[in-house]
Design an enzyme around this catalytic site. Sequence first.
Site, short mmCIF file in Angstrom:
data_model
loop_
_atom_site.label_atom_id
_atom_site.label_comp_id
_atom_site.label_asym_id
_atom_site.label_seq_id
_atom_site.Cartn_x
_atom_site.Cartn_y
_atom_site.Cartn_z
N LYS A 248 -0.52 26.25 2.27
CA LYS A 248 -0.34 25.07 3.13
C LYS A 248 0.36 25.50 4.40
O LYS A 248 1.48 26.01 4.36
CB LYS A 248 0.52 24.02 2.42
N HIS B 297 -6.30 14.98 14.24
CA HIS B 297 -5.12 15.84 14.41
C HIS B 297 -5.42 17.14 15.16
O HIS B 297 -4.69 17.54 16.06
CB HIS B 297 -4.51 16.19 13.05
N ASP C 40 -11.88 13.61 9.10
CA ASP C 40 -10.52 13.34 8.62
C ASP C 40 -9.49 14.08 9.47
O ASP C 40 -8.48 13.50 9.87
CB ASP C 40 -10.41 13.77 7.15
N GLY D 220 0.82 -1.23 0.00
CA GLY D 220 0.00 0.00 0.00
C GLY D 220 0.85 1.27 0.00
O GLY D 220 2.06 1.24 0.23
N ASP D 221 0.13 2.36 -0.23
CA ASP D 221 0.77 3.66 -0.35
C ASP D 221 1.51 4.08 0.93
O ASP D 221 2.64 4.56 0.89
CB ASP D 221 -0.38 4.64 -0.63
C1 BG6 Z 1 -4.10 12.65 7.02
C2 BG6 Z 1 -5.39 12.99 6.31
O1 BG6 Z 1 -4.35 12.06 8.25
O2 BG6 Z 1 -3.35 13.85 7.22
C3 BG6 Z 1 -5.11 13.70 4.99
O3 BG6 Z 1 -6.11 11.79 6.06
C4 BG6 Z 1 -4.24 14.91 5.23
O4 BG6 Z 1 -6.34 14.09 4.37
C5 BG6 Z 1 -3.00 14.51 6.02
O5 BG6 Z 1 -3.88 15.45 3.96
C6 BG6 Z 1 -2.18 15.75 6.41
O6 BG6 Z 1 -0.97 15.32 6.96
P1 BG6 Z 1 0.35 16.19 6.82
O7 BG6 Z 1 1.35 15.49 7.66
O8 BG6 Z 1 0.68 16.23 5.36
O9 BG6 Z 1 0.00 17.56 7.33
#
Ligand code: BG6
Length: 444
Positions: free
Chosen positions: A324, A230, A225, A16-17
């Site tokens: 971002k 997070h 998500d 997997g990825d």
């Molecule tokens: C993942 C989410 O848990 O975290 C994604 O499923 C999101 O949708 C990603 O893009 C963001 O993680 P990072 O470490 O790139 O900020």
Amino acid sequence: MKNDQPTILIIIGISGDLSKRKLLPAIGEIAKTGMIPSQFKIVGVTRQSNISLENLLKHTINKDYLLKNTELFEMNLEKEEDYEKLGNRLGEIEKEFGSSSQYLFYLSVPPNTSKSIIEFLGKGGLARRDNTKLLLEKPFGIDLESATQLVDHIDKYFKREQIYRIDHYLAKETAQNIIIFREGNSLFKKTWNKDFIEKIEITVSEEIGIEGRSNFYEQTGALRDLIQSHLLQLLALTLMDIPKEGHLEEVPHLRYEALRQIRIPSIPSLITYVKRGQYKGYREEVNNLDSMTETFASIDLESTDPKWQGVKINLTTGKALKDKFTEIKILYKKDNDHESNELLLRLQPDEGISFSVWAKRPGYEHQVSRHALNFSFKDHYTALPEAYEQVLFNAINGDHSLFSTSEEVVETWRILDELQKIWATSAYDLIIYKKGSTIEEIIS
Ligand code: BG6
């Protein structure tokens, strides 16, 4: 300190990825630093017979180490006998090591398959064995009810101390720094409460869209998500009590205590406290022209903890936004007519900390300007370690401090439960925004 116990990491779903992009490179990095147990083996479980290790490791560093210490194991994850064969193979490796080894089962599989794998591992006798750990990826359920059922299900086969629930944000270097910063700077330690702080804003703004994950995202949305996992974990790190010095093992419980006191202010006027949006073009991308799934969510929260009563809290995240960045902004209260100060903990990119201060502008008139005192990790250190390196290192070493517990997961769903129920009934408030919008443009 490294744990030198012989270790077998069983990655279920090695093709997997996640495994290709994060797990295998992370092991390569840890091995490079010499912090991996001297007897270490990866068993990569896959259903496919035509994959090659060379291919899986195409983009990893330390390829020679990984090639030497990884083997593939082909099995059908729905067949009980195959778990027995897996158990036998692990036993053989352990014999080759010549001493008792720890097993780390890493489930890197679609969420709908993990329940049955856990059951097979349990029934096949692989779970209750001493020294076995289970590493799980989110999502941990889709709402309060399913999360509670999942916790009960796992409890049947694994003891809580065997479980490592990954929230990779907790393992980001800059997220770990939150506790260190709060503990190590007495100025901020003493003012980290409602008497000095007006508002806390935590934002994860993403430029990327859903990156082809249509099925996953249609069932998930921004609230599940990122906010449930997070962002609420970052909030818990911000609000929780600081552990006693040197006692990081207290952290999961302290985060849980902070989460227990968080709620959305008042459900009848919910619309004032929450906003959701969807970027233009999302529906075509997921091939569902009626989709009401939110790709943007912004919610206000409050804490009933006396230390935090009255402090405004906002969590915001969205995809296909202009920039971002992930940051925690602490807005301090104004003192009389003076302007307020702002502390910014930048989690990514340009990881660091800045603090705004007011200073006199040079000149005859008494005017003031705001300036930032800035610390950037990149000015002092080379690249920061990837979160997955820390996750795997801590799991190998039996350190639970960066993993979310069952109690925390249930609490985060509890916080969002009523909101989820209301959002499921209608989506009249869904804001459609242009790709590349700023947060202000969406919510204004
Ligand atoms: C993942 C989410 O848990 O975290 C994604 O499923 C999101 O949708 C990603 O893009 C963001 O993680 P990072 O470490 O790139 O900020």
